[in-house]
Write a protein that holds these residues in place. Structure first.
Motif, PDB file in Angstrom:
ATOM      1  N   ILE A 184       1.031  -1.079  -0.057  1.00  0.00           N
ATOM      2  CA  ILE A 184       0.199  -0.126   0.214  1.00  0.00           C
ATOM      3  C   ILE A 184       0.589   1.061  -0.241  1.00  0.00           C
ATOM      4  O   ILE A 184       0.878   2.456  -0.464  1.00  0.00           O
ATOM      5  N   LEU A 185       1.989   1.069   0.503  1.00  0.00           N
ATOM      6  CA  LEU A 185       2.873   2.266   0.667  1.00  0.00           C
ATOM      7  C   LEU A 185       3.374   2.900  -0.291  1.00  0.00           C
ATOM      8  O   LEU A 185       3.496   3.611  -0.678  1.00  0.00           O
ATOM      9  N   HIS A 186       3.901   1.516  -1.477  1.00  0.00           N
ATOM     10  CA  HIS A 186       4.344   1.463  -2.898  1.00  0.00           C
ATOM     11  C   HIS A 186       3.389   2.603  -3.346  1.00  0.00           C
ATOM     12  O   HIS A 186       3.653   3.413  -4.456  1.00  0.00           O
ATOM     13  N   ALA A 187       2.320   1.946  -3.916  1.00  0.00           N
ATOM     14  CA  ALA A 187       0.672   2.601  -4.105  1.00  0.00           C
ATOM     15  C   ALA A 187       0.789   3.864  -4.032  1.00  0.00           C
ATOM     16  O   ALA A 187       0.524   4.304  -5.154  1.00  0.00           O
ATOM     17  N   ILE A 188       0.674   3.749  -2.920  1.00  0.00           N
ATOM     18  CA  ILE A 188       0.466   5.778  -2.385  1.00  0.00           C
ATOM     19  C   ILE A 188       1.355   6.457  -2.880  1.00  0.00           C
ATOM     20  O   ILE A 188       1.594   7.315  -3.821  1.00  0.00           O
ATOM     21  N   ARG A 189       2.839   5.692  -2.925  1.00  0.00           N
ATOM     22  CA  ARG A 189       3.933   6.612  -4.075  1.00  0.00           C
ATOM     23  C   ARG A 189       3.152   6.751  -5.372  1.00  0.00           C
ATOM     24  O   ARG A 189       3.290   7.866  -6.204  1.00  0.00           O
ATOM     25  N   GLU A 190       3.137   5.652  -6.166  1.00  0.00           N
ATOM     26  CA  GLU A 190       2.463   5.256  -7.282  1.00  0.00           C
ATOM     27  C   GLU A 190       1.495   6.351  -7.546  1.00  0.00           C
ATOM     28  O   GLU A 190       1.925   7.093  -8.818  1.00  0.00           O
ATOM     29  N   ASP A 191       0.449   6.448  -7.357  1.00  0.00           N
ATOM     30  CA  ASP A 191      -0.657   7.427  -7.637  1.00  0.00           C
ATOM     31  C   ASP A 191      -1.886   6.809  -6.059  1.00  0.00           C
ATOM     32  O   ASP A 191      -2.396   6.020  -6.159  1.00  0.00           O
ATOM     33  N   GLU A 192      -1.227   8.321  -5.375  1.00  0.00           N
ATOM     34  CA  GLU A 192      -2.568   8.499  -4.092  1.00  0.00           C
ATOM     35  C   GLU A 192      -3.932   8.387  -5.261  1.00  0.00           C
ATOM     36  O   GLU A 192      -4.794   7.466  -3.624  1.00  0.00           O
ATOM     37  N   LEU A 193      -4.374   8.537  -5.523  1.00  0.00           N
ATOM     38  CA  LEU A 193      -5.869   8.694  -5.577  1.00  0.00           C
ATOM     39  C   LEU A 193      -6.766   7.640  -6.191  1.00  0.00           C
ATOM     40  O   LEU A 193      -7.419   6.828  -5.556  1.00  0.00           O
ATOM     41  N   ALA A 194      -5.687   6.771  -6.560  1.00  0.00           N
ATOM     42  CA  ALA A 194      -6.031   5.187  -7.547  1.00  0.00           C
ATOM     43  C   ALA A 194      -5.897   4.178  -5.902  1.00  0.00           C
ATOM     44  O   ALA A 194      -6.591   3.603  -6.451  1.00  0.00           O
ATOM     45  N   VAL A 195      -5.122   4.750  -5.395  1.00  0.00           N
ATOM     46  CA  VAL A 195      -5.022   4.159  -4.307  1.00  0.00           C
ATOM     47  C   VAL A 195      -6.329   3.714  -2.778  1.00  0.00           C
ATOM     48  O   VAL A 195      -7.352   3.059  -2.630  1.00  0.00           O
ATOM     49  N   ARG A 196      -6.895   5.444  -3.203  1.00  0.00           N
ATOM     50  CA  ARG A 196      -8.322   5.637  -2.292  1.00  0.00           C
ATOM     51  C   ARG A 196      -9.346   5.260  -3.325  1.00  0.00           C
ATOM     52  O   ARG A 196     -10.198   4.502  -2.036  1.00  0.00           O
ATOM     53  N   THR A 197      -9.274   5.059  -4.333  1.00  0.00           N
ATOM     54  CA  THR A 197     -10.536   4.457  -5.134  1.00  0.00           C
ATOM     55  C   THR A 197     -10.745   3.540  -5.167  1.00  0.00           C
ATOM     56  O   THR A 197     -11.346   2.224  -5.677  1.00  0.00           O
ATOM     57  N   SER A 198      -9.508   2.669  -4.423  1.00  0.00           N
ATOM     58  CA  SER A 198      -9.026   0.946  -4.682  1.00  0.00           C
ATOM     59  C   SER A 198     -10.757   1.069  -3.064  1.00  0.00           C
ATOM     60  O   SER A 198      -9.662  -0.549  -2.501  1.00  0.00           O
ATOM     61  N   GLY A 199     -10.193   1.806  -2.255  1.00  0.00           N
ATOM     62  CA  GLY A 199     -11.352   1.511  -0.583  1.00  0.00           C
ATOM     63  C   GLY A 199     -10.043   1.519   0.158  1.00  0.00           C
ATOM     64  O   GLY A 199     -10.063   0.957   1.612  1.00  0.00           O
ATOM     65  N   VAL A 200      -8.772   2.016   0.060  1.00  0.00           N
ATOM     66  CA  VAL A 200      -7.973   1.950   1.307  1.00  0.00           C
ATOM     67  C   VAL A 200      -7.680   3.607   2.229  1.00  0.00           C
ATOM     68  O   VAL A 200      -7.544   4.237   0.759  1.00  0.00           O
ATOM     69  N   ASN A 201      -7.237   3.649   2.962  1.00  0.00           N
ATOM     70  CA  ASN A 201      -8.016   5.400   3.748  1.00  0.00           C
ATOM     71  C   ASN A 201      -6.768   5.571   3.735  1.00  0.00           C
ATOM     72  O   ASN A 201      -5.430   5.137   4.426  1.00  0.00           O
ATOM     73  N   THR A 202      -6.394   6.282   2.867  1.00  0.00           N
ATOM     74  CA  THR A 202      -4.817   6.709   2.492  1.00  0.00           C
ATOM     75  C   THR A 202      -4.123   7.772   3.824  1.00  0.00           C
ATOM     76  O   THR A 202      -2.753   7.535   4.471  1.00  0.00           O
ATOM     77  N   THR A 203      -5.035   8.149   4.409  1.00  0.00           N
ATOM     78  CA  THR A 203      -4.610   9.234   4.859  1.00  0.00           C
ATOM     79  C   THR A 203      -3.693   8.080   6.451  1.00  0.00           C
ATOM     80  O   THR A 203      -2.966   8.905   7.297  1.00  0.00           O
ATOM     81  N   ARG A 204      -4.657   6.985   6.764  1.00  0.00           N
ATOM     82  CA  ARG A 204      -4.092   6.330   7.885  1.00  0.00           C
ATOM     83  C   ARG A 204      -2.793   5.877   8.050  1.00  0.00           C
ATOM     84  O   ARG A 204      -1.551   5.927   8.480  1.00  0.00           O
TER      85      ARG A 204
END
Lengths: 255, 353
Positions: free
Chosen positions: B197-217
């Protein structure tokens, strides 16, 4: 009277001086597949982004299964059962394809619904299997073709096991053969059932698409947007004969 | 005896099947063994001091990579975590008389809280805006340090902390052992589901959010974890130097850690550690070597910069990934890494090009 599955009322969004959606209101049922069409810049993507929580509306409300989701965070909306795909694909390019889908499988909703699945990888693999790109699971997402990226987007959305799926141009950039394949996948998904360790609720769908011939085959109802306003709402047969839609979008001739 | 035999056999099996099959893993093993065996050959006071500081800064550099490399939260003020933890450790030791094995973990908790304080206002920021905001924090805190000299010791800092351990060799084993353990822990984090998830946040944070993951946390988690590891390094530094001063918050230290990480290879954890182990002792060698030539010692920063620039010119991903790609090849089928001299993949038996 029963609550509508999704109810959008008076949704309004401005970008500076431009009105993207102008008091848009509609409702849809649990088993419906809804097409959303209109010329470029009509506000289709904005409407879908407002529902999925990526954008915040200036006015209006969105209710999903009776609950107000208007100002909820994107991830909360996904975890309530609304998944969406992007028009311009947004894969995690430097991650393997399976890891792209694993992120969705690690969302609270997917974890809760698949708690009997021992390994997240297995569930992600089933989502890739459903989308038809499981043979490339270990490749980097940056190596995928346009069509396969669309499939990856669908796999990511499906992995959260949604009840409402918002697809933004799922046939965009696909060849006729790929388009047919994608249309079949979407129809199969809507029927519901179990795909390996993945469970499809048979989600209701909102599909934005310009390839009308394919769209007409899979939708029950179409809403036409123009300059942020709904200009028509009806069955595909009613829409193709609507003079206002013909003038604003379809033009004369065969679809 | 039977149980010992089982563990011994299991260790040998892991060594043979997991470690000795890849040059990079053999290199890590040799490095750790050499590090542990070194005091048997020399106990030179100065030499061990350099290696102790190297180990401390290696933990620090790896913690930067965890936050900025893996999660993409570009931190230009990483010294903040280091400096705050050093001050917390020093205050706990001097005012409350806590020994190092209490004050250092509590100092690291100070690093975690600092991570939260920095992380929350930085949640909405990206790229250069984030970098500049993080750069501001240690500068603000330096001002605060000078404003309350009664607590912080002002310019001189807080001196006279108790020693890390009783002897230099023990200091060495503690810091190098902790470096190995914490480095491994950070690598395991990046290799876990949280790491994906950390990797994915670096790549594209918006896409992580739309995958249902709380990026803030997850972003706050990354700030806190990085703050913890940098805090351990800061606490170790304070006790080893017996001093916590404003130098621990300097902008220079924040940039130094970026140079070490970029030189060694970002997004690897072991790259920044190797970067510190090459560059930090090299600076000392240059200082000693140039000392006998009048006017030349000032040139060491120039030589250092030229070396780093040249390395990055020819190895844009950093030194360690470059070397790794030379000695290992990826299987085209199962993507497992193999030694460069193998003809067939060690896992799936596919032919390697």
């Amino acid at each position: 009277m029963a609550q509508p599955f999704l109810e959008v009322s008076g949704l309004h969004k401005d970008f500076g001086g431009l009105t993207a959606t102008n008091n848009v209101s509609f409702a849809m049922g649990r088993d419906e597949v809804l097409g959303l069409i209109g010329p470029n810049g009509a506000g289709k993507t904005t409407l879908v982004r407002l529902i999925s929580g990526i954008l915040r509306p200036d006015r209006g409300s969105i209710r999903f299964k009776g609950k107000n989701i208007t100002r909820k965070k994107t991830w909360d909306i996904v975890n309530m059962g609304i998944a969406s795909t992007f028009q311009n694909m947004r894969p995690f390019r430097r991650l393997p394809i399976i890891a792209n889908v694993m992120v969705s499988c690690l969302s609270p909703r997917a974890m809760k619904r698949g708690e009997w699945v021992k390994k997240v990888e297995a569930k992600a693999m089933d989502a890739l299997e459903f989308a038809g790109i499981s043979d490339m699971a270990l490749e980097k997402a940056s190596t995928l073709s346009q069509g396969d990226l669309k499939r990856l987007e669908v796999a990511r959305a499906v992995a959260t096991e949604p009840e409402l799926l918002l697809l933004d141009e799922p046939f965009g950039g696909l060849s006729p053969a790929e388009t047919d394949l994608m249309a079949k996948s979407i129809a199969r998904l809507h029927k519901g059932g179990r795909f390996g360790r993945l469970h499809s609720e048979g989600p209701a769908m909102i599909i934005i698409e310009h390839k009308l011939a394919q769209l007409m085959k899979i939708v029950d109802r179409i809403i036409v947007l123009d300059f942020g306003n709904i200009i028509a709402d009806g069955t595909p047969e009613q829409i193709v004969e609507n003079p206002e839609v013909i003038e604003a979008y379809l033009g004369e001739g065969e679809i | 005896m039977g149980l010992l035999g089982v563990y011994f056999r299991r260790t040998v099996t892991i060594l043979r099947s997991e470690v000795l099959v890849l040059p990079s893993r053999i290199a890590v093993l040799v490095f750790i063994v050499a590090l542990m065996a070194l005091p048997l050959f020399t106990q030179d006071y100065y030499f061990l001091r350099v290696l102790i500081l190297t180990s401390i800064f290696a933990i620090f550099a790896a913690s930067w990579d965890l936050l900025s490399g893996f999660t993409g939260q570009m931190n230009f003020g990483h010294a903040l975590f280091f400096g705050v933890a050093a001050y917390v450790t020093a205050l706990l030791n001097l005012k409350l008389g806590l020994p190092p094995y209490f004050s250092i973990p509590l100092g690291a908790v100070g690093g975690v809280l600092t991570g939260l304080v920095v992380g929350i206002p930085c949640l909405r920021l990206k790229g250069s805006y984030l970098a500049l905001t993080t750069l501001a924090f240690p500068i603000i805190l330096t001002g605060l340090v000078f404003a309350i000299p009664d607590v912080t010791g002002g310019e001189l800092g807080l001196a006279g902390l108790s020693r890390l351990t009783g002897s230099r060799v023990m200091d060495y084993y503690l810091t190098s052992g902790l470096m190995v353990i914490l480095g491994f822990a950070m690598w395991k984090i990046t290799d876990s589901k949280t790491g994906i998830i950390l990797h994915a946040i670096r790549e594209d944070e918006l896409a992580v959010r739309t995958s249902g993951v709380n990026t803030t946390r997850y972003k706050l988690l990354a700030f806190c974890m990085s703050g913890f590891f940098a805090g351990v390094a800061g606490g170790l530094y304070a006790h080893f130097m017996r001093l916590a001063g404003p130098s621990g918050l300097e902008v220079g230290l924040s940039f130094q850690v970026i140079i070490w990480a970029v030189f060694g290879g970002m997004v690897t954890i072991y790259g920044p550690i190797a970067g510190v182990f090459i560059l930090y002792p090299l600076m000392e060698v240059l200082r000693v070597a140039l000392d006998s030539f009048p006017g030349l010692p000032e040139m060491r920063m120039f030589i250092f910069a030229a070396l780093v620039l040249l390395t990055l010119l020819f190895m844009p991903e950093g030194l360690i990934p470059w070397v790794r790609d030379k000695v290992e090849i990826e299987c085209p089928r199962c993507k497992v890494r193999n030694a460069f001299n193998r003809k067939r993949c060690r896992v799936c038996d596919a032919v390697l090009d």
